[in-house]
Design a protein around this motif. Structure first.
Motif, PDB file in Angstrom:
ATOM      1  N   LYS A 163      14.568 -29.148 -13.845  1.00  0.00           N
ATOM      2  CA  LYS A 163      13.239 -29.541 -13.388  1.00  0.00           C
ATOM      3  C   LYS A 163      12.361 -29.852 -14.592  1.00  0.00           C
ATOM      4  O   LYS A 163      12.262 -29.061 -15.532  1.00  0.00           O
ATOM      5  CB  LYS A 163      12.605 -28.435 -12.541  1.00  0.00           C
ATOM      6  CG  LYS A 163      11.382 -28.889 -11.767  1.00  0.00           C
ATOM      7  CD  LYS A 163      11.021 -27.854 -10.707  1.00  0.00           C
ATOM      8  CE  LYS A 163       9.963 -28.399  -9.763  1.00  0.00           C
ATOM      9  NZ  LYS A 163       8.715 -28.722 -10.425  1.00  0.00           N
ATOM     10  N   ILE A 164      11.734 -31.029 -14.558  1.00  0.00           N
ATOM     11  CA  ILE A 164      10.808 -31.449 -15.615  1.00  0.00           C
ATOM     12  C   ILE A 164       9.460 -31.739 -14.973  1.00  0.00           C
ATOM     13  O   ILE A 164       9.371 -32.533 -14.032  1.00  0.00           O
ATOM     14  CB  ILE A 164      11.322 -32.706 -16.345  1.00  0.00           C
ATOM     15  CG1 ILE A 164      12.700 -32.433 -16.969  1.00  0.00           C
ATOM     16  CG2 ILE A 164      10.328 -33.137 -17.419  1.00  0.00           C
ATOM     17  CD1 ILE A 164      13.304 -33.643 -17.621  1.00  0.00           C
ATOM     18  N   THR A 165       8.424 -31.082 -15.465  1.00  0.00           N
ATOM     19  CA  THR A 165       7.074 -31.251 -14.935  1.00  0.00           C
ATOM     20  C   THR A 165       6.137 -31.620 -16.080  1.00  0.00           C
ATOM     21  O   THR A 165       6.168 -30.982 -17.139  1.00  0.00           O
ATOM     22  CB  THR A 165       6.569 -29.955 -14.266  1.00  0.00           C
ATOM     23  OG1 THR A 165       7.465 -29.597 -13.216  1.00  0.00           O
ATOM     24  CG2 THR A 165       5.175 -30.150 -13.690  1.00  0.00           C
ATOM     25  N   ARG A 166       5.309 -32.630 -15.830  1.00  0.00           N
ATOM     26  CA  ARG A 166       4.326 -33.025 -16.828  1.00  0.00           C
ATOM     27  C   ARG A 166       2.935 -33.024 -16.213  1.00  0.00           C
ATOM     28  O   ARG A 166       2.743 -33.507 -15.096  1.00  0.00           O
ATOM     29  CB  ARG A 166       4.634 -34.425 -17.375  1.00  0.00           C
ATOM     30  CG  ARG A 166       3.747 -34.788 -18.565  1.00  0.00           C
ATOM     31  CD  ARG A 166       4.044 -36.161 -19.101  1.00  0.00           C
ATOM     32  NE  ARG A 166       3.280 -36.439 -20.313  1.00  0.00           N
ATOM     33  CZ  ARG A 166       3.180 -37.618 -20.894  1.00  0.00           C
ATOM     34  NH1 ARG A 166       3.815 -38.654 -20.375  1.00  0.00           N
ATOM     35  NH2 ARG A 166       2.456 -37.786 -21.989  1.00  0.00           N
ATOM     36  N   ASP A 167       1.978 -32.483 -16.948  1.00  0.00           N
ATOM     37  CA  ASP A 167       0.574 -32.473 -16.511  1.00  0.00           C
ATOM     38  C   ASP A 167      -0.033 -33.834 -16.824  1.00  0.00           C
ATOM     39  O   ASP A 167      -0.227 -34.195 -17.984  1.00  0.00           O
ATOM     40  CB  ASP A 167      -0.189 -31.362 -17.245  1.00  0.00           C
ATOM     41  CG  ASP A 167      -1.644 -31.262 -16.812  1.00  0.00           C
ATOM     42  OD1 ASP A 167      -2.104 -32.140 -16.059  1.00  0.00           O
ATOM     43  OD2 ASP A 167      -2.324 -30.306 -17.230  1.00  0.00           O
ATOM     44  N   ILE A 168      -0.328 -34.610 -15.769  1.00  0.00           N
ATOM     45  CA  ILE A 168      -0.908 -35.945 -15.961  1.00  0.00           C
ATOM     46  C   ILE A 168      -2.299 -36.008 -15.327  1.00  0.00           C
ATOM     47  O   ILE A 168      -2.725 -37.070 -14.870  1.00  0.00           O
ATOM     48  CB  ILE A 168       0.011 -37.043 -15.400  1.00  0.00           C
ATOM     49  CG1 ILE A 168       0.278 -36.833 -13.893  1.00  0.00           C
ATOM     50  CG2 ILE A 168       1.313 -37.099 -16.164  1.00  0.00           C
ATOM     51  CD1 ILE A 168       0.976 -38.008 -13.249  1.00  0.00           C
ATOM     52  N   THR A 169      -2.996 -34.860 -15.319  1.00  0.00           N
ATOM     53  CA  THR A 169      -4.332 -34.824 -14.735  1.00  0.00           C
ATOM     54  C   THR A 169      -5.263 -35.812 -15.432  1.00  0.00           C
ATOM     55  O   THR A 169      -6.010 -36.549 -14.775  1.00  0.00           O
ATOM     56  CB  THR A 169      -4.915 -33.404 -14.830  1.00  0.00           C
ATOM     57  OG1 THR A 169      -3.981 -32.480 -14.274  1.00  0.00           O
ATOM     58  CG2 THR A 169      -6.223 -33.312 -14.061  1.00  0.00           C
ATOM     59  N   GLU A 170      -5.234 -35.839 -16.770  1.00  0.00           N
ATOM     60  CA  GLU A 170      -6.114 -36.749 -17.503  1.00  0.00           C
ATOM     61  C   GLU A 170      -5.791 -38.196 -17.171  1.00  0.00           C
ATOM     62  O   GLU A 170      -6.701 -39.022 -17.017  1.00  0.00           O
ATOM     63  CB  GLU A 170      -5.981 -36.503 -19.007  1.00  0.00           C
ATOM     64  CG  GLU A 170      -6.564 -35.175 -19.473  1.00  0.00           C
ATOM     65  CD  GLU A 170      -6.513 -35.023 -20.980  1.00  0.00           C
ATOM     66  OE1 GLU A 170      -6.070 -35.980 -21.658  1.00  0.00           O
ATOM     67  OE2 GLU A 170      -6.902 -33.964 -21.490  1.00  0.00           O
ATOM     68  N   LYS A 171      -4.507 -38.506 -17.065  1.00  0.00           N
ATOM     69  CA  LYS A 171      -4.105 -39.871 -16.725  1.00  0.00           C
ATOM     70  C   LYS A 171      -4.614 -40.244 -15.343  1.00  0.00           C
ATOM     71  O   LYS A 171      -5.120 -41.347 -15.118  1.00  0.00           O
ATOM     72  CB  LYS A 171      -2.581 -39.978 -16.781  1.00  0.00           C
ATOM     73  CG  LYS A 171      -2.038 -41.342 -16.398  1.00  0.00           C
ATOM     74  CD  LYS A 171      -0.516 -41.348 -16.447  1.00  0.00           C
ATOM     75  CE  LYS A 171       0.048 -42.668 -15.951  1.00  0.00           C
ATOM     76  NZ  LYS A 171       1.536 -42.662 -15.934  1.00  0.00           N
ATOM     77  N   LYS A 172      -4.488 -39.313 -14.391  1.00  0.00           N
ATOM     78  CA  LYS A 172      -4.957 -39.568 -13.028  1.00  0.00           C
ATOM     79  C   LYS A 172      -6.469 -39.761 -13.020  1.00  0.00           C
ATOM     80  O   LYS A 172      -6.989 -40.683 -12.378  1.00  0.00           O
ATOM     81  CB  LYS A 172      -4.580 -38.403 -12.109  1.00  0.00           C
ATOM     82  CG  LYS A 172      -5.031 -38.557 -10.656  1.00  0.00           C
ATOM     83  CD  LYS A 172      -4.530 -37.375  -9.827  1.00  0.00           C
ATOM     84  CE  LYS A 172      -4.832 -37.575  -8.346  1.00  0.00           C
ATOM     85  NZ  LYS A 172      -6.265 -37.493  -8.056  1.00  0.00           N
ATOM     86  N   ASN A 173      -7.185 -38.885 -13.750  1.00  0.00           N
ATOM     87  CA  ASN A 173      -8.644 -39.014 -13.796  1.00  0.00           C
ATOM     88  C   ASN A 173      -9.068 -40.339 -14.416  1.00  0.00           C
ATOM     89  O   ASN A 173     -10.025 -40.976 -13.960  1.00  0.00           O
ATOM     90  CB  ASN A 173      -9.247 -37.847 -14.587  1.00  0.00           C
ATOM     91  CG  ASN A 173      -9.113 -36.526 -13.866  1.00  0.00           C
ATOM     92  OD1 ASN A 173      -8.893 -36.489 -12.657  1.00  0.00           O
ATOM     93  ND2 ASN A 173      -9.233 -35.422 -14.593  1.00  0.00           N
ATOM     94  N   ALA A 174      -8.349 -40.750 -15.471  1.00  0.00           N
ATOM     95  CA  ALA A 174      -8.681 -42.021 -16.118  1.00  0.00           C
ATOM     96  C   ALA A 174      -8.445 -43.192 -15.177  1.00  0.00           C
ATOM     97  O   ALA A 174      -9.244 -44.129 -15.109  1.00  0.00           O
ATOM     98  CB  ALA A 174      -7.853 -42.184 -17.386  1.00  0.00           C
ATOM     99  N   ALA A 175      -7.332 -43.124 -14.418  1.00  0.00           N
ATOM    100  CA  ALA A 175      -7.038 -44.200 -13.460  1.00  0.00           C
ATOM    101  C   ALA A 175      -8.088 -44.258 -12.368  1.00  0.00           C
ATOM    102  O   ALA A 175      -8.534 -45.344 -11.963  1.00  0.00           O
ATOM    103  CB  ALA A 175      -5.651 -43.994 -12.865  1.00  0.00           C
TER     104      ALA A 175
END
Length: 637
Positions: free
Chosen positions: A252-264
């Motif tokens: 299992k690989i998990t990445r925090d992409i909250t900043e990317k989502k907020n920027a989008a």
């Protein structure tokens, strides 16, 4: 006899055949030791591995094959003792060839006994497994490097799951992103990282099932940290299989992409705001052009209607002309509304504390509602001043209150609030970062859908029934706020009411609600249930330099007095429903003992004394009064 001898030479005894077999083996070093460890036999494999011929090594102690370190620790003697004591010695280790090079061996030493059980020596089997060890070491080093790589990654949570979803290992990235240490999560279900909603929907089990069935599961969604906060994650779940094809577990690989989502999302909001701004700008230009042309047409018609009455005296024709004049007036009003939206109306901005503007206009705002609607003012202390055209601001507020009233046909609550706010760039569409004064008009009515909100400020767009509205109220507000270098936004949910927020740039100064009015004049509260009389009295007070607040009944007047602590004069009609002016005056006196109170009535003072107790406690003026009478009474102690 000769036959027997020939047969014997052709078929050597079993012991000889065994010796020939052992001597011919080249993949294993097989040799004998006596009880003291002296080499007594030597095969081809031993010669190939160790480099010694039989003549060179038979009669020598077997310890010469050990490294100096092993010799110093007495390992050769310990090996023989172990074999004798336990019946066997088995180990792996470094050995030394004749040329001094070392090789890794697998060694087995067995004690040998004669038929009488007497210990006569040892059988030693050695195999060169250097290549196998090197392969194992290379694999071990590769696995270690991979483990170090995975453990060192901090931007990704990388960990393994059992076939049933329990965490079996945990890297530094997983600890950083999710907040758990390895001890806290290993052995627990990975479902703990999912939101309660996803757990209730069975998403963790569905993810495992998909990965097991299709080999891979990939998705984005909310995940939970140890502290209960959420982050937006990109998740990949790969099935891992054993050599026999059975499921070993999952990677299992998990990445925090909250900043990317907020920027989008921010980019999407910016694009939406830009599109909306461009659309409103285009509509405004079109509307302004049409309004100007329409105004010119109305001017021609209006001028013609002024001339027509001079050419006829027929009552019927004059009546038609009057109807046409009224139509022209309505058309002129419409063009003014359109020009307001198009931001082509001349404004006369002045410095104001919006609390004072709202207080002075409160009576009109209250009258815009009805008996089923409660009206609340929540005005912040220390409100910053702004530059605004006060009459047009009052019109904007009135439009919003009327809209709020229409959204609550069965009653509800309208609230107007003020506050100082600091906005970041484009936090409100079209506004730069800075200090602003925010005025909010809220209702508890029907609310608006996102589709309606997106069109709310367009001219002639309305959700009201035909004949119940022009669709120009919010467009006027929008145009006025944009022309005033401010902004407007809508917050609404269907079934939960609407809030319209107005933003005006704050000046670099602040006025306290308990301080004198902006121009240093005194403040007066005018109370009368007749709107025309109240407005006339307010105009008289303004003409002699007072800042005027108004209320159309006693309870509303008390609310104004509670909010505004520095009103120095109360001017009230005596005869009012729900609370008379005398009762209001008595309660006001208890609130503000030093406030000057002046009562007015069309009834003479003796008649009022006969009907009401306490009239003579306050200054009195008869209606109708003149400006001079009013000024004289105010000068009296």
């Amino acid at each position: 006899m000769n036959d027997m001898s020939a047969s014997s030479s052709q078929n050597p005894p079993t012991e000889n055949r065994f010796q020939l077999l052992v001597s011919g083996i080249s993949d294993y070093a097989i040799y004998m030791l006596n009880t003291d460890g002296i080499v007594t036999s030597w095969n081809a494999g031993a010669q190939r591995f160790k480099g010694y011929t039989a003549d060179e090594i038979i009669g020598q102690h077997f310890s010469r094959f050990y490294t100096p370190e092993d010799q110093q620790t007495g390992l050769p003697a310990k090996a023989l003792a172990t074999a004798l004591r336990e019946g066997k010695f088995e180990a792996e280790g470094w050995r030394v060839r004749k040329d001094g090079t070392q090789f890794w061996t697998s060694v087995v030493i067995d004690p040998i006994y004669d038929t009488s059980g007497q210990h006569i020596g040892f059988a030693k089997v050695t195999r060169d497994i250097t290549e196998r060890r090197q392969a194992q070491e290379a694999l071990r080093e590769s696995e270690q490097r991979f483990r170090m790589l995975v453990q060192g990654v901090t931007d990704y949570a990388i960990y393994m799951l059992s076939p049933t979803g329990e965490v079996t290992n945990w890297n530094a990235g997983a600890e950083r992103i999710k907040g758990y240490s390895a001890d806290e999560v290993i052995g627990t279900s990975f479902s703990r990282f999912h939101t309660p909603e996803d757990q209730a929907a069975g998403l963790p089990a569905a993810a495992l099932a998909t990965a097991a069935r299709e080999g891979r599961f990939e998705r984005e969604g909310w995940r939970m940290r140890k502290d209960g906060t959420r982050f937006w994650a990109h998740v990949i779940l790969d099935a891992i299989y054993n050599d026999d094809g059975s499921l070993a577990g999952f990677a299992k690989i998990t990445r925090d992409i909250t900043e990317k989502k907020n920027a989008a999302e921010a980019l999407e909001r910016a694009n939406t705001a830009l599109f909306q701004s461009q659309k409103m700008e285009a509509i405004g230009q079109l509307t302004g052009g049409i309004a100007h042309d329409f105004n010119n047409l109305l001017s021609v018609i209006s001028s013609g209607l002024e001339v027509l009455p001079l050419k006829t005296e027929e009552p019927a024709e004059l009546k038609i002309v009057e109807s046409m004049k009224r139509a022209v007036d309505r058309g002129a009003t419409l063009t003014q509304q359109l020009l307001s939206f198009a931001r082509q109306q001349p404004l006369r901005p002045e410095k104001y504390n919006l609390n004072s503007v709202i207080n002075g206009f409160e009576a009109v705002l209250r009258r815009a509602g009805n008996s089923t609607i409660s009206f609340n003012l929540i005005l912040a202390n220390g409100l910053n001043t702004v530059m605004v055209d006060a009459p047009r601001f009052e019109t904007a507020l009135l439009n919003l209150v009327v809209n709020a009233r229409d959204a609550m046909p069965h009653g509800g609550q309208i609230s107007i609030s003020t506050s100082n706010v600091a906005l970041s760039d484009q936090q409100v569409s079209g506004l730069a970062a800075g200090q602003y004064v925010k005025v909010s008009v809220s209702d508890t009515g029907f609310g608006m859908s996102p589709e309606v909100i997106s069109r709310a400020f367009e001219p002639f767009f309305t959700t009201k029934e035909v004949g119940k509205g022009t669709g120009l109220g919010l467009s006027q507000v929008y145009g006025f706020m944009k022309q005033s270098e401010g902004g407007v936004e809508v917050e609404s949910t269907v079934g939960h009411g609407t809030t319209i927020n107005l933003y005006l740039p704050a000046l670099d100064e602040r006025s306290s609600d308990a301080a004198p009015s902006e121009d240093g004049s005194e403040k007066v509260l005018v109370v009368d249930d007749e709107p025309d009389v109240m407005e006339m009295a307010a105009a008289l007070f303004r003409s002699i330099g007072y800042e005027v607040f108004t209320a159309n009944n006693g309870p509303a007047a008390l609310e104004v007095l509670e909010r505004t602590k520095d009103i120095s004069v109360l001017f009230s009609d005596v005869m009012m429903p729900s609370m008379s002016g005398i009762e209001l005056a008595k309660r006001a006196r208890r609130l503000r003992p030093d406030m000057k109170i002046l009562l007015a009535s069309g009834y003479p003072l003796p008649a009022l004394k006969a009907q009401h107790n306490g009239v003579d406690e306050f200054a009195f003026i008869n209606k109708p009064y003149k400006l001079a009478d009013l000024a004289r009474r105010l000068r009296l102690p």
